[in-house]
Design an enzyme around this catalytic site. Structure first.
Site, PDB file in Angstrom:
ATOM      1  N   SER A   1     -21.930 -20.284   1.252  1.00 15.72           N
ATOM      2  CA  SER A   1     -21.340 -21.510   0.729  1.00 15.72           C
ATOM      3  C   SER A   1     -19.810 -21.452   0.864  1.00 15.72           C
ATOM      4  O   SER A   1     -19.312 -21.291   1.974  1.00 15.72           O
ATOM      5  CB  SER A   1     -21.797 -21.733  -0.717  1.00 15.72           C
ATOM      6  OG  SER A   1     -21.592 -23.060  -1.117  1.00 15.72           O
ATOM      7  N   MET A   2     -19.050 -21.578  -0.212  1.00 17.27           N
ATOM      8  CA  MET A   2     -17.606 -21.432  -0.085  1.00 17.27           C
ATOM      9  C   MET A   2     -17.256 -20.104   0.569  1.00 17.27           C
ATOM     10  O   MET A   2     -16.289 -19.998   1.337  1.00 17.27           O
ATOM     11  CB  MET A   2     -16.921 -21.519  -1.451  1.00 17.27           C
ATOM     12  CG  MET A   2     -15.392 -21.440  -1.375  1.00 17.27           C
ATOM     13  SD  MET A   2     -14.556 -21.287  -2.971  1.00 17.27           S
ATOM     14  CE  MET A   2     -14.601 -19.505  -3.188  1.00 17.27           C
TER      15      MET A   2
END
Length: 253
Positions: free
Chosen positions: A91-92
Site C-alpha cells: 500500500s503506502m
C-alpha cells in the site's frame, strides 16, 4: 530522527538474503511479523519503523513521501553493509519502497536487486482519490472499508487514539505525493494484488510494468486490500520463488 529505523524478527542464516519491508499507512514494523515467520531463515526481514508509532510514538511523523524516502535511503545504505537486498512494500509502503529505490539508484548507483510492490496502483497512473482524505472521520471510515486486522482497532478507543497521529501523518504524506517522471528502475518487479481490493484494480497494479526496464511479474491473490493477512504463506512462497535459490538456502550453482 532519533530512533532506529528497522526491526528484525527471528533468526536468519548467515549470509541470508535481506528483504527490507515498508508498512502501509498507519502501520508499524510489526505489520511484517507474520510474513517474517513464514519465510525461511535464508531470508532476513528488516521491517521499517517509521517515526510516530510504537516505540517511536513520541517522534513526529514524516508528512512527506520524498523526505521519508530520503531518510530511508540513507538508513538502507547503512544497514545493507554492501550486501545485496530486496524491497517489499504494501500500500503506502509500495510507494515508499519505490521512491527509496529511485533515490538509491540515483545517489548511490545501486539499489535493491528486486522490488515487490503490493496493494497499490503504479504511481504513474496519477493521484488516488482514496489518498485525499479529510479529517479523522474519513480516516476511520477508510480503515473500516479496507478491512484486515487493522480494522479491529476501531472498536478500541485507546488503540485508535494511539495510532491516529501516525495515520494522519501518513495520509498527509500521501495527499501531497505526486509522481515525477524520471529514469526507470533496472531491477525486476513483482506486483502483488488482491482480486477484490477496493482501492486498486489488477489493471492499475499491472501499470507498474512501465517503471522498470527489467521484467515485471503480476501475482493476483484471493482477497481484498489486506489479502496478505490471509495469504501470508502464499506470499512468502512467491517471494522465495522470485528471490531465487539463495532465498531457499540452496546453492545457486
Amino acid at each position: 530522527m532519533r530512533g532506529a529505523w528497522f526491526r528484525r524478527f527471528g533468526t536468519a542464516d548467515a549470509g541470508a538474503r535481506r528483504l527490507f519491508c515498508f508498512p502501509h499507512a498507519g502501520g508499524a514494523a510489526s505489520a511484517y511479523l507474520r510474513l517474517s515467520q513464514a519465510l525461511p531463515p535464508a531470508v532476513e526481514v528488516l521491517s521499517a519503523q517509521y517515526p510516530g508509532r510504537q516505540d517511536r510514538r513520541l517522534e513526529p511523523g514524516v508528512e512527506d513521501i520524498g523526505v521519508l524516502a530520503d531518510l530511508l535511503a540513507e538508513q538502507v545504505r547503512r544497514e545493507s553493509g554492501g550486501r545485496p537486498y530486496a524491497f517489499f512494500g504494501h500500500s503506502m509502503g509500495a510507494v515508499v519502497a519505490y521512491e527509496t529505490a529511485r533515490r538509491l539508484r540515483r545517489k548511490a548507483g545501486s539499489g535493491p536487486f528486486h522490488l515487490f510492490v503490493s496493494g497499490r496502483s503504479a504511481p504513474s497512473t496519477g493521484p488516488r482519490r482514496s489518498d485525499q482524505l479529510l479529517g479523522d472521520a474519513q480516516l476511520r471510515a477508510e480503515i473500516r472499508r479496507l478491512g484486515g486486522t487493522g480494522s479491529r482497532v476501531l472498536d478500541d478507543p485507546e488503540l485508535m487514539e494511539m495510532i491516529m497521529p501516525a495515520l494522519r501523518a501518513d495520509y498527509r504524506a500521501l495527499a501531497g505525493y505526486a509522481w515525477e517522471p524520471g529514469q526507470p528502475l533496472d531491477c525486476p518487479l513483482t506486483v502483488l494484488v488482491g482480486d477484490a481490493d477496493p482501492v486498486v484494480t489488477v489493471e492499475e497494479a499491472a501499470a507498474w510494468e512501465g517503471l522498470s526496464t527489467a521484467s515485471t511479474a503480476v501475482r493476483v491473490f484471493t482477497g481484498g486490500h489486506f489479502y496478505l493477512d490471509d495469504r501470508t504463506q502464499d506470499v512468502a512462497e512467491a517471494i522465495v520463488s522470485r528471490l531465487g535459490a539463495g532465498a531457499r538456502g540452496e546453492s545457486a550453482a
